[in-house]
Structure formats: structure tokens, C-alpha cells
Design a protein around this motif. Structure first.
Motif, PDB file in Angstrom:
ATOM      1  N   ALA A 104       0.870  -1.181   0.000  1.00 42.71           N
ATOM      2  CA  ALA A 104       0.000   0.000   0.000  1.00 42.71           C
ATOM      3  C   ALA A 104       0.905   1.227   0.000  1.00 42.71           C
ATOM      4  O   ALA A 104       1.668   1.449   0.941  1.00 42.71           O
ATOM      5  CB  ALA A 104      -0.894   0.006   1.229  1.00 42.71           C
ATOM      6  N   GLU A 105       0.850   1.979  -1.071  1.00 45.57           N
ATOM      7  CA  GLU A 105       1.699   3.173  -1.214  1.00 45.57           C
ATOM      8  C   GLU A 105       0.811   4.399  -1.373  1.00 45.57           C
ATOM      9  O   GLU A 105      -0.300   4.299  -1.908  1.00 45.57           O
ATOM     10  CB  GLU A 105       2.616   2.973  -2.438  1.00 45.57           C
ATOM     11  CG  GLU A 105       3.541   4.123  -2.757  1.00 45.57           C
ATOM     12  CD  GLU A 105       4.554   4.445  -1.651  1.00 45.57           C
ATOM     13  OE1 GLU A 105       4.134   4.882  -0.566  1.00 45.57           O
ATOM     14  OE2 GLU A 105       5.757   4.282  -1.903  1.00 45.57           O
ATOM     15  N   ASP A 106       1.278   5.538  -0.916  1.00 43.03           N
ATOM     16  CA  ASP A 106       0.450   6.748  -1.028  1.00 43.03           C
ATOM     17  C   ASP A 106       0.549   7.392  -2.403  1.00 43.03           C
ATOM     18  O   ASP A 106      -0.441   7.878  -2.939  1.00 43.03           O
ATOM     19  CB  ASP A 106       0.777   7.758   0.082  1.00 43.03           C
ATOM     20  CG  ASP A 106       2.249   8.102   0.144  1.00 43.03           C
ATOM     21  OD1 ASP A 106       3.072   7.166   0.150  1.00 43.03           O
ATOM     22  OD2 ASP A 106       2.595   9.295   0.183  1.00 43.03           O
ATOM     23  N   ILE A 107       1.760   7.423  -2.962  1.00 43.39           N
ATOM     24  CA  ILE A 107       1.903   8.093  -4.273  1.00 43.39           C
ATOM     25  C   ILE A 107       3.067   7.500  -5.061  1.00 43.39           C
ATOM     26  O   ILE A 107       4.094   7.135  -4.491  1.00 43.39           O
ATOM     27  CB  ILE A 107       2.088   9.628  -4.083  1.00 43.39           C
ATOM     28  CG1 ILE A 107       2.046  10.366  -5.435  1.00 43.39           C
ATOM     29  CG2 ILE A 107       3.352   9.969  -3.321  1.00 43.39           C
ATOM     30  CD1 ILE A 107       1.862  11.883  -5.321  1.00 43.39           C
ATOM     31  N   ASP A 109       5.500   8.773  -7.954  1.00 43.31           N
ATOM     32  CA  ASP A 109       5.910  10.023  -8.582  1.00 43.31           C
ATOM     33  C   ASP A 109       6.938   9.662  -9.675  1.00 43.31           C
ATOM     34  O   ASP A 109       6.565   9.282 -10.778  1.00 43.31           O
ATOM     35  CB  ASP A 109       6.493  10.891  -7.455  1.00 43.31           C
ATOM     36  CG  ASP A 109       6.654  12.341  -7.819  1.00 43.31           C
ATOM     37  OD1 ASP A 109       6.765  12.645  -9.004  1.00 43.31           O
ATOM     38  OD2 ASP A 109       6.682  13.189  -6.916  1.00 43.31           O
ATOM     39  N   THR A 110       8.230   9.717  -9.350  1.00 41.90           N
ATOM     40  CA  THR A 110       9.225   9.311 -10.347  1.00 41.90           C
ATOM     41  C   THR A 110       9.176   7.800 -10.590  1.00 41.90           C
ATOM     42  O   THR A 110       9.644   7.322 -11.613  1.00 41.90           O
ATOM     43  CB  THR A 110      10.661   9.661  -9.882  1.00 41.90           C
ATOM     44  OG1 THR A 110      10.975   8.877  -8.727  1.00 41.90           O
ATOM     45  CG2 THR A 110      10.806  11.137  -9.572  1.00 41.90           C
ATOM     46  N   GLY A 111       8.662   7.057  -9.626  1.00 39.71           N
ATOM     47  CA  GLY A 111       8.609   5.597  -9.726  1.00 39.71           C
ATOM     48  C   GLY A 111       9.822   4.929  -9.111  1.00 39.71           C
ATOM     49  O   GLY A 111       9.887   3.701  -9.005  1.00 39.71           O
ATOM     50  N   ARG A 112      10.802   5.727  -8.662  1.00 37.45           N
ATOM     51  CA  ARG A 112      12.048   5.153  -8.132  1.00 37.45           C
ATOM     52  C   ARG A 112      11.829   4.317  -6.868  1.00 37.45           C
ATOM     53  O   ARG A 112      12.378   3.224  -6.741  1.00 37.45           O
ATOM     54  CB  ARG A 112      13.054   6.265  -7.803  1.00 37.45           C
ATOM     55  CG  ARG A 112      13.639   6.901  -9.020  1.00 37.45           C
ATOM     56  CD  ARG A 112      14.734   7.895  -8.679  1.00 37.45           C
ATOM     57  NE  ARG A 112      15.032   8.708  -9.836  1.00 37.45           N
ATOM     58  CZ  ARG A 112      15.690   8.278 -10.902  1.00 37.45           C
ATOM     59  NH1 ARG A 112      16.143   7.053 -10.938  1.00 37.45           N
ATOM     60  NH2 ARG A 112      15.886   9.066 -11.933  1.00 37.45           N
ATOM     61  N   THR A 113      11.049   4.855  -5.951  1.00 38.05           N
ATOM     62  CA  THR A 113      10.871   4.156  -4.668  1.00 38.05           C
ATOM     63  C   THR A 113      10.338   2.748  -4.892  1.00 38.05           C
ATOM     64  O   THR A 113      10.950   1.764  -4.455  1.00 38.05           O
ATOM     65  CB  THR A 113       9.909   4.957  -3.752  1.00 38.05           C
ATOM     66  OG1 THR A 113      10.434   6.265  -3.588  1.00 38.05           O
ATOM     67  CG2 THR A 113       9.745   4.283  -2.393  1.00 38.05           C
ATOM     68  N   LEU A 114       9.228   2.656  -5.604  1.00 35.64           N
ATOM     69  CA  LEU A 114       8.626   1.326  -5.770  1.00 35.64           C
ATOM     70  C   LEU A 114       9.426   0.436  -6.698  1.00 35.64           C
ATOM     71  O   LEU A 114       9.427  -0.782  -6.543  1.00 35.64           O
ATOM     72  CB  LEU A 114       7.183   1.455  -6.220  1.00 35.64           C
ATOM     73  CG  LEU A 114       6.233   1.779  -5.072  1.00 35.64           C
ATOM     74  CD1 LEU A 114       4.818   1.925  -5.578  1.00 35.64           C
ATOM     75  CD2 LEU A 114       6.289   0.708  -3.986  1.00 35.64           C
TER      76      LEU A 114
END
Ligand code: PRP
Length: 181
Positions: A104-107, A109-114
């Protein structure tokens, strides 16, 4: 650092997504997860800090047995721009090889985190791994990453509320608002 009420009010702009709209979409996501994972060991994994409100509401719409896990990640140097680095500050305590994991992720953005997190988690051999994000900002994408379920696609605006911060404030707003930065 203490922010004055005046400053606090001035920095937050119009409401982009209301609490009611969020609730409705989360209910549907919870129903979908409950159908999809019935009879399976399910771990709902909240990526802290931003997803704590979303994950808390989503798990309460899940009607099947479900464990909750937490992982704390930080990717931003300051409040608004991405550093490009993804650091695991706190790892999930469960051995995920025994679970179907739903992040479960909030946002996104760049896509790097996920992109980094899902790669690391896949190496631990979960039974399956899916991503549910509250918000998706495709215009900002720098790496190719797509969530399995995205509740709201939003334009390239800096937003806060419902777990998301602007300089650590506004996480407690019950809606998503545009932040004047
Ligand atoms: C935010 C958000 C996501 C990530 C998305 O976290 O919660 O995890 O950025 O950005 P990306 O797609 O560009 O990687 P942040 O690092 O700001 O920490 P927080 O969750 O504690 O607010």
C-alpha cells in the motif's frame, strides 16, 4: 519547527480529492483484495511514512484474514524534490516468502521508490507481489513503473494531506489538497 497557523493555512490550496471520494475508492479496493486473496496468506505492506493513513483505512475495508507489515523508506532529500536515492530505514519484520504481499503506497511520482523496493522484495520470494497506490502522477515518471491498482491519477501538482506531507505538515488532513510551494 513550529509553523504558525497563518503560514499553515496559507500554504495549503484547493482540495483536489475529497475525503468522500477517497473513502469510496478505498472501499472498492478493499472489496477487490478480499475477493482476490480469500483463502491465501495475505500481508498488506504499508510503506511509511506517507501511506500510514491509506493503509489504515484500506486494511479496515479488507474483510478476510490479513496481516499488516511496515517498511520505512525515504527517497527525498527535502520536501519537494527527489534525491534519486532510496533508503530502507526500517525493514518489514515478516518473512515475506510465506505471503501474498500487497504493497500500500500513497503516491507514485518518479517511480524510483517502488521500482527499487519491489525489486528488493521480489528477491525474497513472496508468493506474489502487487502494488496498490492511492495516487499516481504519471507525468513525473522517470523509471518505468506501473501499479497494479491505482485509485487516482493526478496531474503534476504538489499535493499534501491524507498521509502525504509538505515539509512534514498536513499528513493529518482527511483529504488531498494542492500545496502552494
Ligand atoms: C514519498 C511517497 C513515496 C515516494 C514516491 O515518500 O510516500 O514513497 O515519495 O516518490 P517516487 O515515485 O518519486 O519514488 P517520501 O520519501 O517523501 O517519504 P514519506 O513517505 O516519509 O513522506
Amino acid at each position: 519547527m513550529l509553523c504558525s497557523k497563518k503560514e499553515f493555512d496559507e500554504r495549503i490550496g484547493s482540495i483536489l480529492i475529497t475525503a468522500e471520494e477517497i473513502k469510496e475508492k478505498i472501499k472498492k479496493a478493499g472489496e477487490y483484495i478480499s475477493r482476490e486473496y480469500e483463502g491465501k496468506p495475505l500481508l498488506l505492506l504499508s510503506i511509511l511514512n506517507g501511506s500510514f493513513v491509506f493503509a489504515a483505512d484500506l486494511c479496515r475495508e479488507v474483510t478476510i484474514p490479513c496481516e499488516i507489515g511496515f517498511m520505512r523508506v525515504s527517497s527525498y532529500l527535502n520536501g519537494t524534490s527527489s534525491s534519486g536515492d532510496v533508503n530502507i530505514i526500517m525493514d518489514v519484520s515478516q518473512d515475506i516468502s510465506g505471503y501474498h504481499v500487497v504493497i500500500a503506497e500513497d503516491i507514485i511520482d518518479t517511480g524510483r521508490t517502488l521500482s527499487v523496493i519491489t525489486e528488493k522484495l521480489r528477491r525474497r520470494n513472496p508468493l506474489s507481489l502487487k502494488v496498490v497506490t492511492l495516487l499516481d502522477k504519471p507525468e513525473r515518471r522517470e523509471v518505468d513503473f506501473k501499479a497494479d491498482i491505482s485509485l487516482f491519477t493526478i496531474p503534476d501538482l504538489f499535493v499534501a494531506g491524507y498521509g502525504l506531507d509538505c515539509a512534514e505538515y498536513y499528513r493529518n488532513l482527511p483529504y488531498i489538497a494542492v500545496c502552494n510551494v
